[in-house]
Write a protein that holds these residues in place. Structure first.
Motif, PDB file in Angstrom:
ATOM      1  N   PHE A   1      10.157   0.385  46.158  1.00 14.81           N
ATOM      2  CA  PHE A   1      10.112   1.808  46.495  1.00 14.81           C
ATOM      3  C   PHE A   1      11.291   2.590  45.911  1.00 14.81           C
ATOM      4  O   PHE A   1      11.321   3.812  46.002  1.00 14.81           O
ATOM      5  CB  PHE A   1      10.097   1.983  48.013  1.00 14.81           C
ATOM      6  CG  PHE A   1       8.888   1.395  48.683  1.00 14.81           C
ATOM      7  CD1 PHE A   1       7.709   2.096  48.753  1.00 14.81           C
ATOM      8  CD2 PHE A   1       8.939   0.117  49.220  1.00 14.81           C
ATOM      9  CE1 PHE A   1       6.590   1.548  49.372  1.00 14.81           C
ATOM     10  CE2 PHE A   1       7.832  -0.440  49.840  1.00 14.81           C
ATOM     11  CZ  PHE A   1       6.648   0.278  49.897  1.00 14.81           C
TER      12      PHE A   1
ATOM     13  N   PHE B   1      10.961   5.766  43.599  1.00 10.46           N
ATOM     14  CA  PHE B   1      10.473   7.006  44.211  1.00 10.46           C
ATOM     15  C   PHE B   1      11.610   7.858  44.766  1.00 10.46           C
ATOM     16  O   PHE B   1      11.406   9.013  45.109  1.00 10.46           O
ATOM     17  CB  PHE B   1       9.489   6.693  45.352  1.00 10.46           C
ATOM     18  CG  PHE B   1       8.192   6.098  44.892  1.00 10.46           C
ATOM     19  CD1 PHE B   1       7.106   6.903  44.599  1.00 10.46           C
ATOM     20  CD2 PHE B   1       8.057   4.724  44.755  1.00 10.46           C
ATOM     21  CE1 PHE B   1       5.899   6.356  44.177  1.00 10.46           C
ATOM     22  CE2 PHE B   1       6.862   4.162  44.346  1.00 10.46           C
ATOM     23  CZ  PHE B   1       5.783   4.977  44.054  1.00 10.46           C
TER      24      PHE B   1
ATOM     25  N   PRO C   1       7.612   6.773  50.626  1.00 17.01           N
ATOM     26  CA  PRO C   1       6.460   6.164  49.927  1.00 17.01           C
ATOM     27  C   PRO C   1       5.725   5.130  50.775  1.00 17.01           C
ATOM     28  O   PRO C   1       4.526   4.915  50.571  1.00 17.01           O
ATOM     29  CB  PRO C   1       7.087   5.523  48.684  1.00 17.01           C
ATOM     30  CG  PRO C   1       8.553   5.453  48.960  1.00 17.01           C
ATOM     31  CD  PRO C   1       8.863   6.583  49.883  1.00 17.01           C
TER      32      PRO C   1
ATOM     33  N   PHE D   1       0.796  11.518  44.609  1.00 17.79           N
ATOM     34  CA  PHE D   1       1.339  10.187  44.904  1.00 17.79           C
ATOM     35  C   PHE D   1       0.350   9.095  44.471  1.00 17.79           C
ATOM     36  O   PHE D   1       0.768   8.046  43.972  1.00 17.79           O
ATOM     37  CB  PHE D   1       1.629  10.059  46.399  1.00 17.79           C
ATOM     38  CG  PHE D   1       2.244   8.748  46.783  1.00 17.79           C
ATOM     39  CD1 PHE D   1       3.607   8.542  46.660  1.00 17.79           C
ATOM     40  CD2 PHE D   1       1.463   7.701  47.244  1.00 17.79           C
ATOM     41  CE1 PHE D   1       4.190   7.323  47.000  1.00 17.79           C
ATOM     42  CE2 PHE D   1       2.015   6.478  47.589  1.00 17.79           C
ATOM     43  CZ  PHE D   1       3.390   6.291  47.457  1.00 17.79           C
TER      44      PHE D   1
ATOM     45  N   HIS E   1       0.867   8.350  40.860  1.00 20.83           N
ATOM     46  CA  HIS E   1       2.263   8.243  40.433  1.00 20.83           C
ATOM     47  C   HIS E   1       2.426   7.035  39.508  1.00 20.83           C
ATOM     48  O   HIS E   1       1.813   5.981  39.734  1.00 20.83           O
ATOM     49  CB  HIS E   1       3.160   8.090  41.672  1.00 20.83           C
ATOM     50  CG  HIS E   1       4.614   8.274  41.379  1.00 20.83           C
ATOM     51  ND1 HIS E   1       5.404   7.279  40.821  1.00 20.83           N
ATOM     52  CD2 HIS E   1       5.453   9.325  41.562  1.00 20.83           C
ATOM     53  CE1 HIS E   1       6.637   7.704  40.681  1.00 20.83           C
ATOM     54  NE2 HIS E   1       6.690   8.950  41.121  1.00 20.83           N
TER      55      HIS E   1
END
Length: 523
Positions: A41, A44, A55, A103, A106
């Motif tokens: 993560f 992000f 996230p 998202f 992404h």
């Protein structure tokens, strides 16, 4: 008597977790996402600007939406406001559909989905739900998010491009003959490139401008009429050349997009037109779609990949590479249907990966039938003399070894054949049943020794009780996953465009099927 009901009484808010059932799917989603390492993560994280949603939370609500057959960003947003499990997973946050959609596609989402599959497989091993003895592979086609009549066909592009090259060469040669243009340096004598066509157009513009200047300077009506008549031809050719430049650039762009494919969609360049099983009109209509390959065990999807080509044969090797590079080490047995049975695939599994393929080849079922085994005109039933390296045909003629032939297919795979030729087919009474070759030539027989050995190996493995049982497990292991995905989850068409985004959404949908099955295992 009624149960107490009063809308005007103040009710204190309680933890939503208390309301959820004990085996609710939200718990399984929560535990799966929480098992993903924090490092996944990290990309992000932003140090500047407005703090973003975590996230982990975003991944949870998207996975939860897909498990409930909700694939739209707007509908997922609605669920965060009226679904108890979504409200608990989001912990009161209500991200907008734009945030959800951004998202979902992404660039780092692909790694998150991969981590989901890796962690989920570890969980299955820990709970002994899979034994890692075999992996079952199959594919299906899913419709792309592309408009219906947006196809671009490779054959059509190549045909029009060839006509353009022919016409442009003819016009260029005629202009040189008539000394309208000076010769230009050409890189390729067979065709004019876009840059060279632009040079021709530039020279024609000068010719047209010279005529226009002369027309303006002349006051004689007869002379002006003659000059306008002479200007007409180069002016028309200039218009034609400018059209060729635009078309040639388009054709080159189309061929670059197509590469090894035969078609693509104008609204999703990565999608290829394929024949789908759900052909409602029964007219064989092609639809833009993707070929989805999955690897399963105990009806759980352990790995997947997305391919633009419709046939399964050429997807096996790259898919196995993807599994080894991104998901897990391959088990001893690779199980798939006859659509994957080919010499390159057997060669890749047995020699390169040192695994056992439990994959039928195309003629396997037919070769097991009594009618095939009793057919005297099938070369596999002919008598072979190992000492003299000869075959005996049904007419008791000898076919002797002549030479070795090598062939290379479109993918670059090389096959070797031993070619045998009959001593004399003249006057053979059963020639029409044996061969379709010309009367002046003898019957030839091509034998691929490597392929024959591979077929014999596969036949042996599929006849052994242990491996035969594993192969028979294939239909009840991998096929139900596609049935669950399409019929129960309702995922029959992608919501996004482009292979990268499609791969992400496919991973989310397959993980949703895993979670649904995992949640129902104890029910």
């Amino acid at each position: 008597m009624f149960k107490y009901y009063n809308m005007n009484q103040l009710v204190l808010p309680i933890d939503l977790e208390v309301i959820l059932q004990e085996n609710d799917i939200a718990y399984h989603i929560h535990h799966l996402v929480e098992s993903i390492p924090d490092e996944a993560f990290a990309p992000f994280y932003k140090e500047t600007g407005c703090p973003s949603y975590h996230p982990r939370m975003m991944l949870k609500i998207i996975l939860c939406g897909y498990t409930q057959s909700v694939f739209s960003g707007r509908r997922i947003e609605d669920l965060t406001k009226d679904s108890i499990r979504m409200m608990w997973l989001a912990q009161g946050y209500e991200p907008s559909y734009r945030t959800i959609n951004r998202f979902r596609v992404h660039p780092q989402m692909q790694e998150l989905i991969r981590q989901c599959f890796v962690q989920f497989r570890c969980q299955l091993i820990e709970e002994k739900l899979i034994d890692e003895k075999a992996v079952f592979i199959d594919g299906t086609k899913i419709e792309a998010n592309a408009n219906k009549f947006t196809f671009v066909w490779k054959k059509s592009i190549e045909k029009h491009h060839a006509n353009l090259i022919k016409k442009s060469n003819e016009v260029y040669d005629r202009l040189l003959e008539e000394q309208v243009l000076p010769a230009i340096e050409r890189e390729n004598e067979e065709e004019l490139s876009v840059e060279e066509l632009k040079e021709v157009a530039s020279s024609l513009e000068k010719v047209v401008d010279d005529y226009s200047t002369k027309i303006e300077a002349s006051e004689d009506p007869v002379e002006r009429k003659r000059l306008r008549s002479e200007r007409k031809t180069p002016k028309q050719i200039l218009k034609q050349v400018n059209d060729w430049i635009a078309r040639k650039e388009k054709y080159q762009n189309d061929l670059e997009i197509l590469q090894n494919r035969n078609s693509y969609s104008k609204t999703d360049h990565d999608a290829t037109f394929m024949r789908m099983k759900d052909d409602y009109m029964k007219n064989g209509q092609l639809k833009a779609g993707y070929n989805i390959q999955i690897a399963t065990e105990n009806q759980f999807t352990l790995a997947y990949d997305v391919f633009p080509n419709p046939t399964d044969t050429k997807t096996l090797t790259p898919f196995l590479d993807t599994i080894e590079e991104r998901y897990f080490d391959l088990p001893e047995y690779i199980v798939a249907d006859a659509g994957y049975g080919s010499e390159p695939n057997y060669d890749d599994i047995m020699i390169k990966r040192e695994r056992t393929p439990l994959i039928k080849y195309g003629m396997y079922e037919k070769e097991q039938k009594k009618k095939y085994k009793d057919d005297p005109f099938k070369p596999s039933n002919w008598i072979y003399d190992e000492v003299n390296d000869t075959y005996i045909c049904p007419n008791q003629k000898t076919l002797s070894f002549k030479f070795v032939s090598t062939r290379k297919d479109s993918s670059g795979f090389v096959r070797q054949f031993k070619v045998y030729e009959c001593e004399d087919c003249t006057g053979c009474p059963i020639r029409h049943l044996c061969t379709k070759a010309k009367e002046s030539t003898n019957r030839r027989l091509r034998i691929n020794l490597k392929w024959e050995q591979q077929k014999a190996y596969v036949q042996q493995k599929l006849s052994e009780p242990e491996t035969a049982e594993i192969y028979h497990q294939r239909k009840i292991d991998v096929e139900p996953v596609f049935g669950f995905l399409k019929a129960i989850l309702g995922f029959t068409r992608f919501s996004v465009r482009g292979k990268f985004k499609v791969k992400i959404e496919m991973g989310i949908a397959l993980m949703a099927t895993n979670l649904r099955k995992y949640a129902l295992r104890g029910v």
